[in-house]
Design a protein around this motif. Structure first.
Motif, PDB file in Angstrom:
ATOM      1  N   PRO A  37       0.823  -1.220   0.000  1.00  0.00           N
ATOM      2  CA  PRO A  37       0.000   0.000   0.000  1.00  0.00           C
ATOM      3  C   PRO A  37       0.850   1.260   0.000  1.00  0.00           C
ATOM      4  N   GLY A  38       0.329   2.307  -0.627  1.00  0.00           N
ATOM      5  CA  GLY A  38       1.022   3.594  -0.659  1.00  0.00           C
ATOM      6  C   GLY A  38       0.024   4.726  -0.819  1.00  0.00           C
ATOM      7  N   ARG A  39       0.503   5.960  -0.691  1.00  0.00           N
ATOM      8  CA  ARG A  39      -0.326   7.157  -0.860  1.00  0.00           C
ATOM      9  C   ARG A  39       0.334   8.050  -1.902  1.00  0.00           C
ATOM     10  N   VAL A  40      -0.460   8.562  -2.847  1.00  0.00           N
ATOM     11  CA  VAL A  40       0.057   9.455  -3.878  1.00  0.00           C
ATOM     12  C   VAL A  40       0.187  10.864  -3.290  1.00  0.00           C
ATOM     13  N   VAL A  41       1.399  11.417  -3.352  1.00  0.00           N
ATOM     14  CA  VAL A  41       1.628  12.751  -2.798  1.00  0.00           C
ATOM     15  C   VAL A  41       1.958  13.784  -3.870  1.00  0.00           C
ATOM     16  N   ASP A  44       3.409  14.183 -11.704  1.00  0.00           N
ATOM     17  CA  ASP A  44       4.176  15.018 -12.619  1.00  0.00           C
ATOM     18  C   ASP A  44       4.417  14.277 -13.922  1.00  0.00           C
ATOM     19  N   ARG A  45       3.653  14.628 -14.958  1.00  0.00           N
ATOM     20  CA  ARG A  45       3.842  14.119 -16.324  1.00  0.00           C
ATOM     21  C   ARG A  45       3.967  12.600 -16.395  1.00  0.00           C
ATOM     22  N   GLY A  46       2.976  11.932 -15.823  1.00  0.00           N
ATOM     23  CA  GLY A  46       2.940  10.484 -15.920  1.00  0.00           C
ATOM     24  C   GLY A  46       3.755   9.747 -14.889  1.00  0.00           C
ATOM     25  N   ARG A  47       4.448  10.466 -14.041  1.00  0.00           N
ATOM     26  CA  ARG A  47       5.186   9.849 -12.945  1.00  0.00           C
ATOM     27  C   ARG A  47       4.523  10.255 -11.640  1.00  0.00           C
ATOM     28  N   PHE A  48       4.467   9.330 -10.714  1.00  0.00           N
ATOM     29  CA  PHE A  48       3.764   9.547  -9.453  1.00  0.00           C
ATOM     30  C   PHE A  48       4.738   9.386  -8.298  1.00  0.00           C
ATOM     31  N   THR A  49       4.705  10.334  -7.381  1.00  0.00           N
ATOM     32  CA  THR A  49       5.499  10.235  -6.166  1.00  0.00           C
ATOM     33  C   THR A  49       4.601   9.692  -5.066  1.00  0.00           C
ATOM     34  N   LEU A  50       5.042   8.596  -4.465  1.00  0.00           N
ATOM     35  CA  LEU A  50       4.247   7.920  -3.449  1.00  0.00           C
ATOM     36  C   LEU A  50       4.985   7.920  -2.120  1.00  0.00           C
ATOM     37  N   LEU A  51       4.208   7.809  -1.061  1.00  0.00           N
ATOM     38  CA  LEU A  51       4.768   7.535   0.254  1.00  0.00           C
ATOM     39  C   LEU A  51       4.439   6.085   0.566  1.00  0.00           C
ATOM     40  N   THR A  58       9.064   6.493  -6.494  1.00  0.00           N
ATOM     41  CA  THR A  58       8.589   6.921  -7.801  1.00  0.00           C
ATOM     42  C   THR A  58       7.916   5.743  -8.495  1.00  0.00           C
ATOM     43  N   ALA A  59       6.763   6.001  -9.107  1.00  0.00           N
ATOM     44  CA  ALA A  59       6.015   4.914  -9.735  1.00  0.00           C
ATOM     45  C   ALA A  59       5.369   5.391 -11.024  1.00  0.00           C
ATOM     46  N   MET A  60       4.985   4.428 -11.844  1.00  0.00           N
ATOM     47  CA  MET A  60       4.190   4.696 -13.029  1.00  0.00           C
ATOM     48  C   MET A  60       2.924   3.858 -12.959  1.00  0.00           C
ATOM     49  N   LYS A  61       1.957   4.188 -13.765  1.00  0.00           N
ATOM     50  CA  LYS A  61       0.683   3.474 -13.759  1.00  0.00           C
ATOM     51  C   LYS A  61       0.798   2.214 -14.596  1.00  0.00           C
ATOM     52  N   ALA A  62       0.334   1.085 -14.056  1.00  0.00           N
ATOM     53  CA  ALA A  62       0.370  -0.172 -14.781  1.00  0.00           C
ATOM     54  C   ALA A  62      -0.622  -0.143 -15.938  1.00  0.00           C
ATOM     55  N   ARG A  63      -0.301  -0.897 -16.992  1.00  0.00           N
ATOM     56  CA  ARG A  63      -1.135  -0.904 -18.186  1.00  0.00           C
ATOM     57  C   ARG A  63      -2.555  -1.380 -17.886  1.00  0.00           C
ATOM     58  N   VAL A  82      10.177  -0.889  -4.566  1.00  0.00           N
ATOM     59  CA  VAL A  82       9.682   0.142  -3.649  1.00  0.00           C
ATOM     60  C   VAL A  82      10.748   0.537  -2.638  1.00  0.00           C
ATOM     61  N   SER A  83      12.020   0.346  -3.027  1.00  0.00           N
ATOM     62  CA  SER A  83      13.120   0.675  -2.117  1.00  0.00           C
ATOM     63  C   SER A  83      13.299   2.175  -1.965  1.00  0.00           C
ATOM     64  N   GLY A  84      12.833   2.940  -2.954  1.00  0.00           N
ATOM     65  CA  GLY A  84      12.992   4.382  -2.893  1.00  0.00           C
ATOM     66  C   GLY A  84      14.327   4.869  -3.391  1.00  0.00           C
ATOM     67  N   GLY A  85      15.113   4.005  -4.009  1.00  0.00           N
ATOM     68  CA  GLY A  85      16.415   4.390  -4.540  1.00  0.00           C
ATOM     69  C   GLY A  85      16.288   5.332  -5.716  1.00  0.00           C
ATOM     70  N   PRO A  86      17.385   5.992  -6.103  1.00  0.00           N
ATOM     71  CA  PRO A  86      17.324   6.991  -7.184  1.00  0.00           C
ATOM     72  C   PRO A  86      16.915   6.416  -8.531  1.00  0.00           C
ATOM     73  N   ASP A  87      17.194   5.151  -8.779  1.00  0.00           N
ATOM     74  CA  ASP A  87      16.845   4.534 -10.053  1.00  0.00           C
ATOM     75  C   ASP A  87      15.676   3.560  -9.937  1.00  0.00           C
ATOM     76  N   ALA A  88      15.040   3.508  -8.771  1.00  0.00           N
ATOM     77  CA  ALA A  88      13.952   2.555  -8.553  1.00  0.00           C
ATOM     78  C   ALA A  88      12.665   3.061  -9.195  1.00  0.00           C
ATOM     79  N   LEU A  89      11.873   2.140  -9.729  1.00  0.00           N
ATOM     80  CA  LEU A  89      10.602   2.492 -10.330  1.00  0.00           C
ATOM     81  C   LEU A  89       9.592   1.390 -10.036  1.00  0.00           C
TER      82      LEU A  89
END
Length: 346
Positions: A37-41, A44-51, A58-63, A82-89
């Motif tokens: 589970p997460g919350r959208v905070v 920005d242009r198809g990318r979502f920042t979650l807590l 950082t996440a994207m919407k699944a197809r 969901v590690s939150g690393g700089p390259d994680a998605l």
């Protein structure tokens, strides 16, 4: 014997492999029972920042979500990194049911609804008492949207050092369930402030405690200044009011959810708006938010708009059926109805 003359056998036939494989197609989608589970905070242009579990992801919407929109405030389920690393998605695979939705349209005839925020508790309508001058039409529209969404309206008046709030507040004194906070600039050295340069901030903090509050308002009314004072380090851009047009410059470009200090609630700062369309609101529902006036509709003709000469509410109020504040309440109702009809100026 030549090759052309001899008989062909199976070794001479080349079969192209089936590139799609032999597994039959299915419409069954994975349940993702183990999604986090997460919350959208922020969006920005198809990318979502979650807590997610205290981490920023950082996440994207699944197809499989198709055209379903994901907005700030949404509770979602995510898979992937969901590690939150700089390259994680990660991927958002599910949007949980929303308990409230704040919507608006571009204007009063636009059929396309735009969801601003999900899962909020109250709507803080921020307006300045001067520079720029308050625009009653915009406030009325926001009130209609708040009532329609089931949010508690909170009227936040800024720049009280430039104007007296009493006359302005008289028009809203009897609106249902509305709360008011007045703020203004103060001298940091006179002991009247709280270190933010604003008076009234502690009262505002009390109204925000433990809730998710959406901040809306015209550009230049001081909304970002309030956000920066409430959430140290938010660094929301602040602007100035144009001396010619009397309008502010857009400084917030996207909605963002910010946690209040001590984990005591959330505020959602939205971009400054110039209009708040209400095409999605049924005018017939507005009267239901005025419990003291609603009984008077029994005397209305069929199809009454509650803002016409034959309306039964006039006699109901004149006879005292709505109490001593009946006339003010009726004026408030009709102002909201006219806002929905597009007759109020923003």
């Amino acid at each position: 014997m030549s090759r052309r003359a001899r008989d062909y056998d199976e070794s001479d036939v080349r079969i192209r492999p089936n590139r799609r494989g032999s597994r039959p197609r299915t419409k069954t989608r994975p349940a993702h029972a183990d999604a986090t589970p997460g919350r959208v905070v922020a969006v920005d242009r198809g990318r979502f920042t979650l807590l997610v579990q205290g981490r920023t992801v950082t996440a994207m919407k699944a197809r499989e979500l198709g055209r379903k929109g994901v907005v700030v405030g949404d509770a979602v389920a995510v898979v992937g990194d969901v590690s939150g690393g700089p390259d994680a998605l990660a991927r958002i695979v599910r949007i949980e049911p929303r308990r409230s939705v704040l919507r608006r349209t571009a204007d009063d005839v636009d059929p396309v609804e735009r969801v601003i925020v999900a899962n909020a508790d109250q709507l803080a309508i921020v307006t300045a008492l001067a520079d720029p001058e308050p625009r009653v039409g915009m406030i009325d529209r926001c009130l209609v949207a708040a009532y329609d969404a089931g949010l508690v309206p909170l009227l936040v008046l800024t720049k009280s050092d430039l104007g007296d709030p009493q006359e302005f507040l008289a028009a809203y004194a009897d609106l249902p369930d509305i709360r008011v906070v007045v703020t203004g600039r103060t001298d940091l050295d006179d002991g009247a402030g709280d270190g933010s340069g604003l008076h009234g901030l502690s009262d505002l903090e009390e109204h925000l405690r433990g809730l998710v509050t959406v901040f809306v308002g015209h550009s230049g009314v001081g909304k970002s200044t309030l956000v920066n004072a409430l959430v140290p380090g938010a660094d929301r851009a602040t602007g100035h009011v144009n001396d010619v047009t009397g309008r502010g410059r857009h400084t917030s470009t996207s909605a963002i959810a910010l946690r209040l200090p001590d984990d005591d609630g959330w505020i959602v700062d939205t971009p400054g708006v110039r209009s708040f369309g209400l095409a999605h609101v049924d005018p017939g529902e507005i009267i239901t938010h005025f419990a003291d006036l609603e009984p008077g509709t029994r005397g209305c003709p069929r199809g009454c708009s509650h803002d016409e000469p034959e309306c039964g509410l006039d006699d109901f109020v004149a006879s005292g059926g709505a109490g001593p504040a009946g006339a003010v309440r009726l004026a408030s109702l009709r102002r909201l109805l006219r806002a929905r009809a597009g007759e109020s100026r923003d």
